[in-house]
Structures are given as C-alpha cells and as structure tokens.
Write a protein that holds these residues in place. Structure first.
Motif, mmCIF file in Angstrom:
data_model
loop_
_atom_site.group_PDB
_atom_site.id
_atom_site.type_symbol
_atom_site.label_atom_id
_atom_site.label_comp_id
_atom_site.label_asym_id
_atom_site.label_seq_id
_atom_site.Cartn_x
_atom_site.Cartn_y
_atom_site.Cartn_z
ATOM 1 N N MET A 201 0.815 -1.217 0.000
ATOM 2 C CA MET A 201 0.000 0.000 0.000
ATOM 3 C C MET A 201 0.850 1.270 0.000
ATOM 4 S SD MET A 201 -3.130 -0.817 -0.320
ATOM 5 C CE MET A 201 -3.728 0.834 -0.070
ATOM 6 N N GLN A 202 2.117 1.128 0.321
ATOM 7 C CA GLN A 202 2.997 2.299 0.308
ATOM 8 C C GLN A 202 3.578 2.467 -1.099
ATOM 9 O OE1 GLN A 202 5.979 2.301 3.362
ATOM 10 N NE2 GLN A 202 6.918 4.211 2.660
ATOM 11 N N ALA A 203 3.384 3.624 -1.690
ATOM 12 C CA ALA A 203 3.861 3.871 -3.053
ATOM 13 C C ALA A 203 5.388 3.842 -3.125
ATOM 14 C CB ALA A 203 3.355 5.213 -3.559
ATOM 15 N N SER A 204 5.918 3.235 -4.176
ATOM 16 C CA SER A 204 7.367 3.219 -4.398
ATOM 17 C C SER A 204 7.835 4.518 -5.040
ATOM 18 C CB SER A 204 7.736 2.044 -5.314
ATOM 19 O OG SER A 204 7.347 0.827 -4.744
ATOM 20 N N ASN A 205 7.022 5.055 -5.952
ATOM 21 C CA ASN A 205 7.310 6.330 -6.609
ATOM 22 C C ASN A 205 6.000 7.071 -6.812
ATOM 23 O OD1 ASN A 205 10.220 6.098 -7.221
ATOM 24 N ND2 ASN A 205 9.570 4.403 -8.529
ATOM 25 N N ALA A 206 6.063 8.390 -6.738
ATOM 26 C CA ALA A 206 4.884 9.215 -6.993
ATOM 27 C C ALA A 206 5.313 10.407 -7.839
ATOM 28 C CB ALA A 206 4.262 9.685 -5.681
ATOM 29 N N ALA A 207 4.660 10.588 -8.993
ATOM 30 C CA ALA A 207 5.052 11.662 -9.901
ATOM 31 C C ALA A 207 3.861 12.563 -10.198
ATOM 32 C CB ALA A 207 5.655 11.065 -11.180
ATOM 33 N N SER A 208 3.744 13.036 -11.439
ATOM 34 C CA SER A 208 2.750 14.070 -11.745
ATOM 35 C C SER A 208 1.364 13.521 -12.052
ATOM 36 C CB SER A 208 3.234 14.928 -12.917
ATOM 37 O OG SER A 208 3.572 14.109 -14.023
ATOM 38 N N ILE A 209 1.291 12.436 -12.843
ATOM 39 C CA ILE A 209 -0.001 11.898 -13.269
ATOM 40 C C ILE A 209 -0.450 10.735 -12.397
ATOM 41 C CG2 ILE A 209 -1.266 10.867 -15.216
ATOM 42 C CD1 ILE A 209 -0.507 13.715 -15.741
ATOM 43 N N GLY A 210 0.511 9.974 -11.873
ATOM 44 C CA GLY A 210 0.158 8.813 -11.064
ATOM 45 C C GLY A 210 1.312 8.363 -10.186
ATOM 46 N N GLN A 211 1.070 7.305 -9.430
ATOM 47 C CA GLN A 211 2.095 6.745 -8.554
ATOM 48 C C GLN A 211 2.186 5.241 -8.778
ATOM 49 O OE1 GLN A 211 0.254 8.188 -4.924
ATOM 50 N NE2 GLN A 211 -0.276 6.103 -4.285
ATOM 51 N N VAL A 212 3.301 4.646 -8.333
ATOM 52 C CA VAL A 212 3.577 3.226 -8.600
ATOM 53 C C VAL A 212 3.673 2.445 -7.291
ATOM 54 C CG1 VAL A 212 5.215 1.595 -9.607
ATOM 55 C CG2 VAL A 212 4.776 3.780 -10.756
ATOM 56 N N HIS A 213 3.012 1.284 -7.272
ATOM 57 C CA HIS A 213 3.072 0.373 -6.122
ATOM 58 C C HIS A 213 3.662 -0.956 -6.573
ATOM 59 C CE1 HIS A 213 0.338 2.654 -3.309
ATOM 60 N NE2 HIS A 213 0.122 3.279 -4.459
ATOM 61 N N LYS A 214 4.307 -1.640 -5.644
ATOM 62 C CA LYS A 214 4.844 -2.970 -5.940
ATOM 63 C C LYS A 214 3.834 -4.030 -5.517
ATOM 64 C CE LYS A 214 9.113 -5.649 -5.658
ATOM 65 N NZ LYS A 214 10.497 -5.707 -5.117
ATOM 66 N N ALA A 215 3.665 -5.043 -6.372
ATOM 67 C CA ALA A 215 2.724 -6.132 -6.090
ATOM 68 C C ALA A 215 3.340 -7.451 -6.529
ATOM 69 C CB ALA A 215 1.401 -5.881 -6.809
ATOM 70 N N GLU A 216 2.657 -8.565 -6.190
ATOM 71 C CA GLU A 216 3.094 -9.897 -6.629
ATOM 72 C C GLU A 216 1.890 -10.704 -7.110
ATOM 73 O OE1 GLU A 216 5.447 -12.128 -3.867
ATOM 74 O OE2 GLU A 216 6.685 -10.381 -3.334
ATOM 75 N N LYS A 217 2.093 -11.466 -8.187
ATOM 76 C CA LYS A 217 1.082 -12.397 -8.691
ATOM 77 C C LYS A 217 1.783 -13.339 -9.662
ATOM 78 C CE LYS A 217 -3.627 -12.465 -10.638
ATOM 79 N NZ LYS A 217 -4.357 -12.919 -9.439
ATOM 80 N N TRP A 218 1.321 -14.579 -9.725
ATOM 81 C CA TRP A 218 1.908 -15.584 -10.615
ATOM 82 C C TRP A 218 3.413 -15.750 -10.356
ATOM 83 C CZ3 TRP A 218 -0.249 -11.507 -14.133
ATOM 84 C CH2 TRP A 218 -1.637 -11.631 -14.271
#
Length: 439
Positions: free
Chosen positions: A124-141
C-alpha cells in the motif's frame, strides 16, 4: 514522505490554491526587495529558492497537469533559474503519494475489486509518486509487478489547470504571452493522452515490441487483465534512477553502453517509426549495472508528420543550409521565420537560429560525440540565456517554431541532458542511425 488524503478536483478549489500561491510569491518579492534596501548586493538566489518552494508545494499537491508543467520546465536547464529546475525535478518521481483509502477506491471503481483481491501481495505504500500517477509494488503468478495508479480528477482538470498555470509558466520563463496558444494546445492534447491509460497500455505494448531488437534495452511485459482506464499493471524491473545510478560510480564503459542504447532507441523511433517516446526524463528509465537500461511509461508519444520530419532533419545537413534560398524555405516551413517578417527580421532571426542549430545538431555531424563535454553544454546554456535576454526576441510579435517542434525539441533536449549526466561517449554517426533504421 507524508501521504495525501485528498486531491483538490474542483475548478474553483484548484484555482484557489493558485491564488494563495500567487500571494505567497508576491510576499517573497516584498521580502526580497526589503532586504535589498539594506543590502544592495543581495542576489535573487534566495528569492528564487523561496518562490520555487512555494510553487512546487502547490503543484505537487494538485498533481496532474499543473505538476506535469513543472516537470517539463525542470528539464529545460538553460531556461529557468537553478532553484526552480532543482526543485521542480522532484516531480519526476518523488511527489507526495496518495493515501491507502484513495488507492483502494480507485481499484474498486475501475476494476471492481480491491488490490488484495486482485494480487497475491500488494504494498500500500507507493514506491514512486510523480505528476499523473504513482507506482506500487505487487506480486502475482510468482512475479514482481509494478502497478501504476492515476490520481483522481487528473483527466477532468487538464484544460482548467493549463489556463491557471499558463501565466505562472510564462512569468517564470520570462516570455510574453504572444501567439502562445498553439503550444498550449499541443501540451493540452498530449496531457489528455497521458491521462488515457488504455491508450498508454496499447502504445506501451506496441512500442516495446517494435524496439525490442535494440541492444541493451529492457521492456516490461504488460497485463491488460489487471489494467483499466486508471490502472496499468506491468513487470517490476530492477534498476536505479539516474541520480542513484551515478552514486554507484559506474565505469565509463557502462555509461557508454547505456548512453548508446538510449541514443539508438530515440533515433530508431524518430527515423523509422516517425513517433517517439516524448517524455525522456530520468524517472522513466532504470539504469542497471550490466549496461542495460529499462524503459517504460509510453503515455506521452509524439507522432511526427512527414513534412515536419523532412524539414526538421534538413537542419542537420550543413550542405543544404549553405544554400540561402533553401535555408529560408526550411526556416519558413518550420515557422522559425514568418511571411510577415521584414527582410531585416529575416536576416536577424535566421542568424540567431543558425547559431543554435549549429550547436544542437553537432552530435549528428560527427562519427562520435562526448556528451560529457561540459564546455559544449555551457555554450548551449549561455547562448539560450543570451537569446532569452535579447530585446528583439522577448518583444517578438510571433512565437517562432512549429507546434510540432515543442515535443521534438523537448525529446532531444531531455536525451542530451541524460547523456550529459551519464558523461557518455557514443557513436552518433549517420551510418549508425541508418543501420538502426534498416534493422
């Protein structure tokens, strides 16, 4: 970093933030000139730093187009006082992130499920946050995934934000508000495209496949089933943003390899595809210690019209530009000189542009180029500074340059800036470019 629990989305509320910031900037000027009465030798550095801090604080909390303009300005190192470029550069990957409830709400609204229902793990804690959106790390498969989430209200506020931010941008840069609409129309169109994550997903998949053959480039796989109009899921790629990468003191060989990969990437797109990843700021690349570079974020793509392409790259041909009649025709086609110009203005502006063209196209006219040559970049910045302070330029009744040149110039300026930071010495020959086109 402190999280944001809400983003102003209404036009009145967002405009109010700018009014408050304008008052702060006005107060900073009063403070500066009061101090200057006591100390006439006081420079404007403190004033610029205070203004940059206040303006950035507002833009980073508003997100969207307002912050994107700051990001664009941060790349133009020769255009702004250093305090602005340094502060605005934060928008590339470290703006304040959204809080957890806003993130979950975006998932439920656009994919119908919470992150924990869609992924095996979701940070739930963003790894990066910029102008249009932010990025989160997740896992699947059993894969590490990067999940980009668009901020609420971004798409709906593009038009109103640009109207509000335009006077700020013009004042900071020092331009007159003359014939600027064509440029802001171009920016508006690109920003609206950047808020269309379905379009970005499609472009990302296409561009990654088309450029996969270029040595030392790495692209993530994308997952449409875990994406929506405000969410994009892709592979999580390892690597460092430029500043972090350079702190590891990479060898010259590794710097050159990454620099060559970026040069080839852009030449292939421009010359073979006639469309280009037009957002070359450090936040969109991950440098790796094996000499490879990961590329992502194809939200800003500039399609290059054929007639503009032909005239623009004739500027790299010294023999063609020796013909005064041909040169005038090219400058006119690129809207650098105008039919309304007097003969005196044509001579004056042609001379100014020729000097800048000679500087900026130099890498294209030699077989290899050392982008670590600080004298070269100092000459460019000094000349840009000279141009912006020329009375004839500042008081020109027309904006000079095609609307298409805005993002193409920005693309090359951003590329040059990254190559300069890398101190990369690379093969820039026409033979290399032609080989990239015909692979």
């Amino acid at each position: 970093m402190k999280e944001q629990t809400n983003i102003p989305t209404g036009k009145v509320e967002r405009a109010g933030k700018f009014v408050t910031t304008g008052l702060k900037v006005g107060t900073n000027y009063l403070k500066h000139y009061s101090k200057k009465l006591m100390n006439p030798s006081l420079s404007k550095e403190e004033l610029h730093a205070d203004n940059a801090e206040d303006i950035y604080e507002t833009l980073s909390n508003l997100k969207g187009s307002a912050l994107k303009v700051a990001q664009m300005l941060s790349m133009d190192k020769g255009m702004l006082p250093k305090a602005y470029t340094n502060r605005f550069a934060m928008s590339q990957y470290s703006a304040p992130p959204l809080s957890g409830p806003l993130v979950i709400n975006t998932f439920v609204k656009t994919l119908g499920k919470t992150p924990n229902q869609l992924y095996d793990k979701f940070n739930m804690q963003a790894s990066n946050a910029a102008s249009i959106g932010q990025v989160h790390k997740a896992e699947k498969w059993n894969k590490a995934l990067a999940v980009k989430i668009q901020y609420p209200g971004v798409a709906n506020s593009v038009k109103s934000d640009l109207r509000i931010v335009k006077p700020f941008a013009i004042r900071i840069v020092g331009m007159n508000e003359v014939d600027m609409d064509k440029y802001f129309d171009e920016i508006e169109g690109k920003l609206l495209e950047e808020t269309d994550y379905q379009l970005e997903l499609k472009r990302s998949i296409e561009a990654s496949a088309q450029c996969a053959h270029i040595p030392n480039l790495v692209f993530p796989a994308y997952y449409p089933e875990l994406s929506s109009d405000r969410i994009i899921t892709m592979d999580w790629l390892q690597g460092f943003h430029l500043k972090e990468f350079l702190e590891h003191n990479p060898s010259q060989e590794i710097r050159n390899a990454i620099g060559q990969a970026l040069w080839d990437f852009y030449q292939f797109q421009v010359h073979a595809l006639k469309r280009v990843h037009a957002d070359p700021h450090p936040g969109n690349f991950l440098m790796r210690e094996d000499g490879t570079v990961a590329v992502f974020d194809f939200g800003c793509i500039k399609e290059i019209p054929e007639d503009f392409y032909i005239n623009y790259f004739l500027l790299t041909n010294k023999e063609v530009l020796k013909d005064e009649v041909r040169r005038k025709e090219i400058y006119t086609n690129l809207e650098m000189i105008h039919p309304s110009d007097t003969e005196k203005e044509i001579v004056f502006f042609s001379g100014l542009f020729q000097k800048m063209i000679d500087l900026l196209t130099l890498p294209f006219t030699v077989d290899s180029f050392d982008f670590g040559d600080e004298m070269y970049f100092s000459e460019i910045y000094d000349y840009v500074d000279y141009l912006y302070n020329l009375k004839e330029v500042r008081e020109s009744k027309v904006a000079r340059g095609s609307r298409h040149s805005l993002y193409i110039n920005r693309t090359y300026f951003g590329l040059y800036s990254i190559l300069n930071d890398l101190k990369a010495n690379i093969n820039t020959s026409q033979a290399r470019i032609q080989s990239m086109i015909h692979i």
